[in-house]
Every structure is written in C-alpha cells, then in structure tokens.
Design an enzyme around this catalytic site. Structure first.
Site, short mmCIF file in Angstrom:
data_model
loop_
_atom_site.label_atom_id
_atom_site.label_comp_id
_atom_site.label_asym_id
_atom_site.label_seq_id
_atom_site.Cartn_x
_atom_site.Cartn_y
_atom_site.Cartn_z
N GLU A 1 15.90 -5.58 -12.81
CA GLU A 1 14.24 -6.21 -12.92
C GLU A 1 13.93 -7.91 -12.68
OE1 GLU A 1 12.26 -2.47 -13.89
OE2 GLU A 1 13.45 -0.67 -13.87
N GLU B 1 13.48 3.35 -20.13
CA GLU B 1 12.51 3.19 -21.42
C GLU B 1 12.55 4.47 -22.04
OE1 GLU B 1 9.07 1.17 -19.08
OE2 GLU B 1 10.30 -0.18 -18.20
O1 G3I Z 1 1.40 3.22 -2.61
C1 G3I Z 1 0.21 3.90 -3.04
C2 G3I Z 1 -1.01 3.81 -2.05
O2 G3I Z 1 -0.75 4.96 -1.01
C3 G3I Z 1 -2.03 4.74 -3.20
O3 G3I Z 1 -3.31 4.56 -2.77
C4 G3I Z 1 -2.22 3.79 -4.82
C5 G3I Z 1 -2.93 4.71 -5.46
O4 G3I Z 1 -2.66 6.07 -5.88
O5 G3I Z 1 -0.82 4.29 -5.01
C6 G3I Z 1 0.25 3.85 -4.40
O6 G3I Z 1 1.57 3.24 -5.07
C7 G3I Z 1 1.21 2.58 -5.86
C8 G3I Z 1 2.50 1.56 -6.48
O7 G3I Z 1 2.75 1.49 -7.73
C9 G3I Z 1 2.59 0.88 -4.96
O8 G3I Z 1 1.53 -0.02 -5.24
C10 G3I Z 1 1.79 3.89 -7.28
O9 G3I Z 1 0.57 4.58 -7.98
C11 G3I Z 1 1.93 3.26 -8.90
O10 G3I Z 1 2.32 4.16 -9.55
C12 G3I Z 1 3.37 2.35 -8.76
O11 G3I Z 1 3.70 1.39 -10.00
C13 G3I Z 1 5.01 1.21 -9.91
C14 G3I Z 1 5.66 1.43 -11.21
O12 G3I Z 1 6.29 1.31 -11.60
C15 G3I Z 1 5.01 2.80 -11.85
O13 G3I Z 1 5.86 3.59 -10.91
C16 G3I Z 1 4.71 -0.28 -9.71
O14 G3I Z 1 5.09 -0.04 -8.07
C17 G3I Z 1 6.81 -0.44 -9.79
O15 G3I Z 1 6.64 -1.83 -9.92
C18 G3I Z 1 6.53 -0.57 -11.19
O16 G3I Z 1 8.34 -0.28 -11.48
C19 G3I Z 1 8.50 -0.48 -13.07
C20 G3I Z 1 9.99 -0.56 -13.32
O17 G3I Z 1 10.05 0.79 -12.62
C21 G3I Z 1 10.57 0.28 -14.52
N1 G3I Z 1 10.00 -0.94 -15.53
C22 G3I Z 1 8.94 -1.59 -15.23
C23 G3I Z 1 8.12 -2.40 -13.88
C24 G3I Z 1 7.24 -2.37 -14.04
O18 G3I Z 1 5.45 -1.22 -14.54
#
Ligand code: G3I
Length: 455
Positions: free
Chosen positions: A366, A260
């Site tokens: 995705e 991105e």
């Molecule tokens: O699992 C932890 C939890 O234990 C903790 O308490 C909480 C608070 O810190 O965080 C949780 O992890 C989060 C995780 O998602 C699971 O929910 C992360 O902080 C959070 O950053 C993460 O977000 C992910 C995001 O990318 C950023 O990495 C999303 O799951 C994921 O679906 C999203 O995917 C992105 C692709 O990589 C790129 N394209 C867009 C897509 C959607 O945004």
C-alpha cells in the site's frame, strides 16, 4: 476439466473401487470407501538450463493406495505420475493450468497452478514482467514481480484504464472487496462492485489481489452486533470466507485474509469482534478456513508501521511463524504508508529480511510517500525540492524490492494512481502529493524514481 477427462476420471475411480473391493475368490464384494480423500499437492520450479521447462514435484501425502495423474494444461491426455520430477516444456507463450489429480476409493482431489509463458520463457511466480528490460512502463521495468495499484469499480475506464493497463499488472480493490461492502447484511451478499473489479482484471490479464477478508475497520454492523452463539459466529465467518473464495477461485490470485490484527503500542492482538467471538486463535482459524476452500490461492497477512515500529514488526512475525507452522500463509503484506523522510532504509530492509528468512512472499502492499508529513496547511503545490526527495524515497523502495530474491518476489503496489485521489488527503486533512502521478495523470519525478530503482 473437459467432459472426456471427467469420464476418464470416474472410470479410474470405479476401477479403483472395484479393485479394492474384489475378494480372493474373485467375487466383487463392495466394502465401500474405507479411505478418506487424499489432498493433491505439488510444487514446481523453472529449469535452470531452459526457461521454457518446468520441473513438477508431486508432494502429495496420504494413507493407503492412490493414483496421481498430471494434466499439463496443454490439451494433451493425462499423464500418470512417475517417481521423481516431471519435466514439461512450454514453448508457446500463453497461460496454462497445470493440474495434479489424486484418486483413491474415496474420490479424487485436484491441485492446480497457473503457469504463464512469455517471450522470455516461463514467468517466475506467474509474473510476466518483461524481465526488467522494458523501461517504457513500470511493469515492463519490473523484473520477475508485479507492479500494482488500487482500483474502484468507477475508476476502470478512460485515463484510469489507460494508465492501469500501461503500467500495472496487479490490482487491489481499495475498499470494495471488504466484508462491509461484499456482505452488508446477514445472508445477503453484494458482489456488484467486486465482480466488476475482478472481471476487469481477468479481461485484461491483470492479477487481482483480494483485500481484505477480515478487518476490524471494515466489519459490517450486523457482524459487530452478531446475536448468535460463538459457534454460530464462527460458522458464519467460515461460510463467508467459503462463499467469497469459491466465487473468485482461479480469478483472484491472492488474499489478505486478516488485515491489521496487531494493536498499536501494545503490539497485542486487537480486541476485535473476531477475537472476542472466535478466541485468541481467530487468525489461525480464518486462514485454515481459507486454505480449506482453495489450497491454491496465495494467503497473505497485511499490516502497517512494520518498518517504523520494531515491536509491531516482531509481533507480526510471531503471527507469521504460527501460520507458517500450520502451512497457512504464503506471504506478508507490508503496507508502507511512509514519508519522504522516513522510515530509514535499514528499517524497511528489516521487514524484507524477516519475510525472506521465513521463505515467504513479500508484498509492498500500500505504498504512498507523504511530502507534507509536517501537516503544513499552507502548502498549495509540490515543491521541486520535496518532489526530488520523494523521488529518492520511491527509488529506495524500488531498489530494496528489486534486490529481493526471486522466490520471495510478489508485487510492488502503490495505494493510488494520482495525488488528488489519495486517502491521505481526507485522513490527515492537509495538502499532500503522495503518489506517482499528478492530478492530470502525468508521471511525477517519483515515477522516474521507481523506474530507476527497478533497473
Ligand atoms: O464511494 C462511496 C460514496 O459513494 C459514498 O457516498 C460514501 C459515503 O458512504 O462512501 C464512499 O466510499 C468510501 C470509500 O473509501 C471511497 O471514498 C467508504 O465509505 C470508505 O470506507 C472507504 O475508505 C477506505 C478505507 O480503507 C476503508 O475501507 C479507503 O478508501 C481506503 O483507502 C482505505 O484503505 C486502507 C486499507 O484498506 C488498509 N490499510 C490502510 C488503508 C488506509 O486506511
């Protein structure tokens, strides 16, 4: 490589050194290595007349004298490379590491390629998909490409494990192979979650797609606030990419190196800390860093809205063209976070056409399909009408992907297993049912749509 092979290699190396040092009067004068290493490289294709035979083409380019030897991964002795194509037959199903070892006075380099063989013969792009003849699972119905989903380290057991192993042969870490998780503080890596995911893939013969080395949305704070010079920043990025790719060499088949990088609206490069500190050519630099570490891992550029936004699509292909000119890219990841009512088939096809015309691999990376893009907060369940419209859109994506030329196929990846685990629920804050399985892991009409589209 087995010990006796290393010994043999060293013998060849020493012989070449002596041969290149002997003078006319027979006195051995060691002039020292006057050459630089020659990077081994080769391509392969599957025989059009015998699906169990590959044709190996030594594409190594180098100055001065060097020798090339093949290790066909079948436990037999090395074979000196002969002019023309090497024909090798693999009759037994299994996985084989084909290596080309190129030796000169400076040392030797190795290029390798995993070859997978199943009952149908050698698997195209190392993807054994059952040849699209087994409609009892998504991966069985897929012909010559992987079917992927995302994983987390705490979703690799129970029903998650059962569904993953039944329907999928490629996994992407949803967030635990990103820089903010793997490299939380300077000099301190945390590979716990990423190792669990990679080990699961390796243990189950499932390809792992690495996502994502460089992403402005998953950059640790210490990198955002890096206090060193620009040169030190670039060295830090090179060391991070080298550390990760060396750790997962041979286990992670492909990587989204940069994710991105294009700004919505302007279609210019985002002004990320990587661009600020490494320059406008930070993308080329990052892909070169990855290629320098592992010439065999597949390198992808990944982005979203490439179907719905023709300007962004054009900007993405400009990046791809720059990387392709430097032989630094193998594929494009189109995220395809879409809705049941758009983008149009023709817009999705445009992404495929641009990728195929550049002879790159296409990853539908995705996929999720919103059934409530209007954001109706009163929705409490998936109506049969919207479920069927969603099925049609999944079938359309599956048809488009199945029609891609074999050489450009890679993987059809959904961004989640079951509806209630989708990132979209938090992102939009409204009910939705975007995936192939419901909250009880039961296949939805969307799942049938993908199966039908793969036929
Ligand atoms: O699992 C932890 C939890 O234990 C903790 O308490 C909480 C608070 O810190 O965080 C949780 O992890 C989060 C995780 O998602 C699971 O929910 C992360 O902080 C959070 O950053 C993460 O977000 C992910 C995001 O990318 C950023 O990495 C999303 O799951 C994921 O679906 C999203 O995917 C992105 C692709 O990589 C790129 N394209 C867009 C897509 C959607 O945004």
């Amino acid at each position: 490589m087995k010990n006796f092979k290393i010994t043999k290699l060293l013998a060849i190396f020493i012989a070449i050194v002596i041969a290149s040092c002997s003078s006319d009067d027979g006195e051995v004068v060691f002039t020292g290595p006057s050459q630089t290493l020659v990077q081994a490289s080769f391509t392969y294709s599957i025989s059009s007349t015998n699906p169990n035979v590959i044709l190996l083409n030594n594409t190594t380019q180098g100055q001065g004298e060097f020798t090339s030897e093949w290790d066909f991964g079948d436990g037999e002795a090395y074979t000196m490379d002969e002019p023309g194509l090497e024909e090798v037959s693999y009759s037994q199903p299994g996985q084989y590491e084909v290596r080309l070892i190129v030796t000169n006075t400076a040392g030797f380099t190795v290029a390798s390629q995993t070859i997978r063989v199943d009952e149908n013969g050698i698997c195209p792009n190392s993807v054994c998909g059952g040849g699209g003849t087994d409609p009892s699972s998504l991966k069985g119905a897929a012909n010559g490409f992987s079917v992927g989903t995302i994983v987390r380290d705490n979703r690799l057991t129970g029903m998650h494990d059962e569904v993953i192993r039944r329907d999928f042969n490629n996994i992407t870490s949803e967030y635990q192979m990103k820089m903010n998780i793997m490299y939380p503080s300077e000099g301190t890596y945390d590979f716990g979650p990423s190792d669990a995911i990679v080990d699961y893939g390796v243990a189950n013969g499932i390809d792992v797609h690495g996502h994502a080395l460089i992403w402005h949305n998953a950059t640790p704070n210490w990198v955002e606030n890096f206090s060193g010079t620009d040169a030190e920043f670039e060295d830090m990025v090179r060391d991070y990419i080298r550390t990760v790719l060396e750790r997962y060499r041979g286990k992670v088949r492909s990587w989204d190196v940069v994710n991105e990088a294009i700004e919505d609206g302007s279609n210019e490069l985002r002004n990320s800390v990587f661009r600020q500190r490494m320059g406008d050519d930070f993308i080329e630099k990052c892909y070169q860093m990855a290629r320098d570490v592992d010439p065999d891992v597949l390198l992808f550029y990944n982005d979203y809205n490439m179907a719905s936004d023709s300007g962004k699509r054009a900007a993405m292909f400009e990046i791809a063209d720059r990387l392709k000119a430097l032989d630094l890219i193998d594929g494009i990841g189109a995220q395809l976070h879409i809705s049941y009512n758009g983008p149009a088939r023709s817009e999705i096809q445009a992404v495929v056409n641009g990728t195929v015309s550049r002879d790159l691999l296409m990853h539908f990376a995705e996929i999720d399909i919103r059934t409530n893009p209007e954001g109706n907060t009163s929705v409490t369940s998936l109506s049969s009408e919207r479920a069927l419209l969603q099925k049609d859109k999944y079938k359309e994506l599956a048809e488009i992907y199945t029609d891609i030329p074999q050489a450009n196929k890679f993987a059809f990846t959904v961004w989640g297993l079951k509806d209630n685990e989708s990132w979209l629920l938090d992102f939009w804050g409204v009910p939705d049912f975007p995936l192939l399985f419901d909250a009880n892991f039961d296949p939805k009409p969307a799942y049938e749509g993908v199966l039908e589209g793969f036929q």
